[in-house]
Motif scaffolding. Structure first.
Motif, PDB file in Angstrom:
ATOM      1  N   MET A 178      37.235  40.285  38.444  1.00 23.05           N
ATOM      2  CA  MET A 178      36.329  40.374  37.299  1.00 23.05           C
ATOM      3  C   MET A 178      34.932  39.852  37.662  1.00 23.05           C
ATOM      4  SD  MET A 178      38.388  41.425  34.782  1.00 23.05           S
ATOM      5  CE  MET A 178      37.764  40.844  33.209  1.00 23.05           C
ATOM      6  N   TYR A 190      31.424  41.312  26.819  1.00 26.18           N
ATOM      7  CA  TYR A 190      32.354  40.324  27.374  1.00 26.18           C
ATOM      8  C   TYR A 190      33.204  39.672  26.277  1.00 26.18           C
ATOM      9  CZ  TYR A 190      29.493  40.771  31.578  1.00 26.18           C
ATOM     10  OH  TYR A 190      28.825  41.264  32.680  1.00 26.18           O
ATOM     11  N   THR A 221      39.807  36.652  38.626  1.00 30.14           N
ATOM     12  CA  THR A 221      40.587  37.866  38.437  1.00 30.14           C
ATOM     13  C   THR A 221      41.293  37.845  37.086  1.00 30.14           C
ATOM     14  OG1 THR A 221      42.555  36.899  39.480  1.00 30.14           O
ATOM     15  CG2 THR A 221      41.016  38.068  40.915  1.00 30.14           C
ATOM     16  N   ASP A 222      41.750  39.023  36.644  1.00 34.59           N
ATOM     17  CA  ASP A 222      42.584  39.062  35.448  1.00 34.59           C
ATOM     18  C   ASP A 222      44.035  38.815  35.867  1.00 34.59           C
ATOM     19  OD1 ASP A 222      43.547  41.440  36.537  1.00 34.59           O
ATOM     20  OD2 ASP A 222      42.472  42.732  35.112  1.00 34.59           O
ATOM     21  N   VAL A 223      44.967  38.903  34.929  1.00 39.72           N
ATOM     22  CA  VAL A 223      46.358  38.569  35.234  1.00 39.72           C
ATOM     23  C   VAL A 223      46.999  39.579  36.176  1.00 39.72           C
ATOM     24  CG1 VAL A 223      46.747  37.253  33.126  1.00 39.72           C
ATOM     25  CG2 VAL A 223      47.075  39.734  33.111  1.00 39.72           C
ATOM     26  N   ASN A 224      46.371  40.747  36.330  1.00 44.01           N
ATOM     27  CA  ASN A 224      46.897  41.772  37.238  1.00 44.01           C
ATOM     28  C   ASN A 224      46.270  41.707  38.626  1.00 44.01           C
ATOM     29  OD1 ASN A 224      48.595  43.004  35.239  1.00 44.01           O
ATOM     30  ND2 ASN A 224      46.742  43.920  34.345  1.00 44.01           N
ATOM     31  N   ILE A 234      42.279  36.385  26.387  1.00 40.45           N
ATOM     32  CA  ILE A 234      42.244  36.895  27.750  1.00 40.45           C
ATOM     33  C   ILE A 234      42.473  35.742  28.720  1.00 40.45           C
ATOM     34  CG2 ILE A 234      39.698  36.732  27.809  1.00 40.45           C
ATOM     35  CD1 ILE A 234      39.731  39.129  29.740  1.00 40.45           C
ATOM     36  N   ASP A 235      43.385  35.958  29.670  1.00 37.40           N
ATOM     37  CA  ASP A 235      43.686  34.954  30.687  1.00 37.40           C
ATOM     38  C   ASP A 235      43.003  35.339  31.989  1.00 37.40           C
ATOM     39  OD1 ASP A 235      45.407  33.213  29.216  1.00 37.40           O
ATOM     40  OD2 ASP A 235      46.980  34.741  29.336  1.00 37.40           O
ATOM     41  N   LEU A 236      42.277  34.409  32.556  1.00 42.99           N
ATOM     42  CA  LEU A 236      41.574  34.627  33.813  1.00 42.99           C
ATOM     43  C   LEU A 236      42.071  33.631  34.852  1.00 42.99           C
ATOM     44  CD1 LEU A 236      37.939  34.995  32.425  1.00 42.99           C
ATOM     45  CD2 LEU A 236      39.500  36.843  33.076  1.00 42.99           C
ATOM     46  N   THR A 242      42.212  30.323  29.647  1.00 44.00           N
ATOM     47  CA  THR A 242      42.511  31.190  28.514  1.00 44.00           C
ATOM     48  C   THR A 242      41.301  31.200  27.590  1.00 44.00           C
ATOM     49  OG1 THR A 242      44.889  30.723  28.605  1.00 44.00           O
ATOM     50  CG2 THR A 242      44.022  31.606  26.532  1.00 44.00           C
ATOM     51  N   ASN A 258      43.018  42.021  39.302  1.00 44.56           N
ATOM     52  CA  ASN A 258      41.765  42.768  39.404  1.00 44.56           C
ATOM     53  C   ASN A 258      40.579  41.816  39.371  1.00 44.56           C
ATOM     54  OD1 ASN A 258      43.053  45.417  39.255  1.00 44.56           O
ATOM     55  ND2 ASN A 258      43.441  44.920  37.109  1.00 44.56           N
ATOM     56  N   TYR A 263      33.699  35.817  27.509  1.00 46.33           N
ATOM     57  CA  TYR A 263      34.421  35.215  28.627  1.00 46.33           C
ATOM     58  C   TYR A 263      33.554  35.051  29.872  1.00 46.33           C
ATOM     59  CZ  TYR A 263      35.442  40.162  29.880  1.00 46.33           C
ATOM     60  OH  TYR A 263      35.365  41.503  30.190  1.00 46.33           O
TER      61      TYR A 263
END
Length: 204
Positions: free
Chosen positions: A52, A20, A45-48, A26-28, A178, A50, A185
């Motif tokens: 997590m 991890y 989720t991630d920035v797209n 990494i932005d969540l 962030t 998805n 994370y």
């Protein structure tokens, strides 16, 4: 509150697992259903977009625990409030365990009554709890909190509010976190879950 300073950490800060930790920020996005009473009150989720992590709530006799899972529902850590404690205090165990041997860390508020958020975090080996391994400061009501390494001004993660039409219309509270390079994370997300539960008790 100490002035934040971002100092990139070269060594991995792994609490739940080194997988991890990534060598870049990494932005969540954390979406919290405001009226959720069952599973799925948190989705990360991630920035797209998805998924997590998810958070599931389990209520047993006189006891509530939360389970942080991956996208497929596999347990990562179990978060349990400690009853009969003067401070709001949580214990976090690996997987679906409650065995003291699987304790990863403990988190507790710095005082019984707080106007601003202050959470001290102690890793399992820090049994004396004289100095915290991490601390959280800020305003949970404003979704503006900073997570520091130890009792220092070195920032490892920070959160901020994100408003959207979806969040207003669908009764969702959405904010961003962030996490800085080489910081676990999944550990940071588990702290956010604890903060939410502690402040929900206060009606925030």
């Amino acid at each position: 509150m100490a002035q934040p300073s971002y100092i990139p950490l070269t060594n991995l800060v792994s609490v739940i697992g080194p997988h991890y930790c990534v060598p870049y920020p990494i932005d969540l996005a954390i979406t919290r259903k405001l009226l959720a009473l069952t599973d799925g009150n948190f989705v990360v989720t991630d920035v797209n977009g998805n998924i997590m992590f998810k958070v599931k709530v389990r209520i047993t006799f006189l006891r509530e625990r939360q389970l942080l899972t991956d996208a497929a529902g596999n347990p990562i850590v179990t978060l349990r409030p400690k009853i009969m404690s003067a401070h709001s205090r949580w214990q976090v165990f690996r997987g679906n365990s409650k065995d003291p041997a699987d304790l990863l860390f403990t988190a507790k508020t710095s005082s019984i009554f707080q106007l601003r958020t202050r959470l001290n975090v102690y890793l399992a080996h820090n049994t004396t709890e004289e100095v915290c391994d991490f601390k959280v400061e800020g305003s949970w009501l404003e979704r503006s909190c900073v997570i520091y390494a130890g009792d220092s001004s070195t920032v490892v993660a920070q959160m901020h509010q994100r408003y959207s039409a979806e969040s207003i219309l669908l009764g969702k509270d959405k904010f961003m976190v962030t996490v800085y390079p080489n910081i676990d994370y999944a550990f940071i997300v588990s702290l956010i879950v604890i903060l939410d539960d502690i402040n929900s008790e206060d009606g925030s």
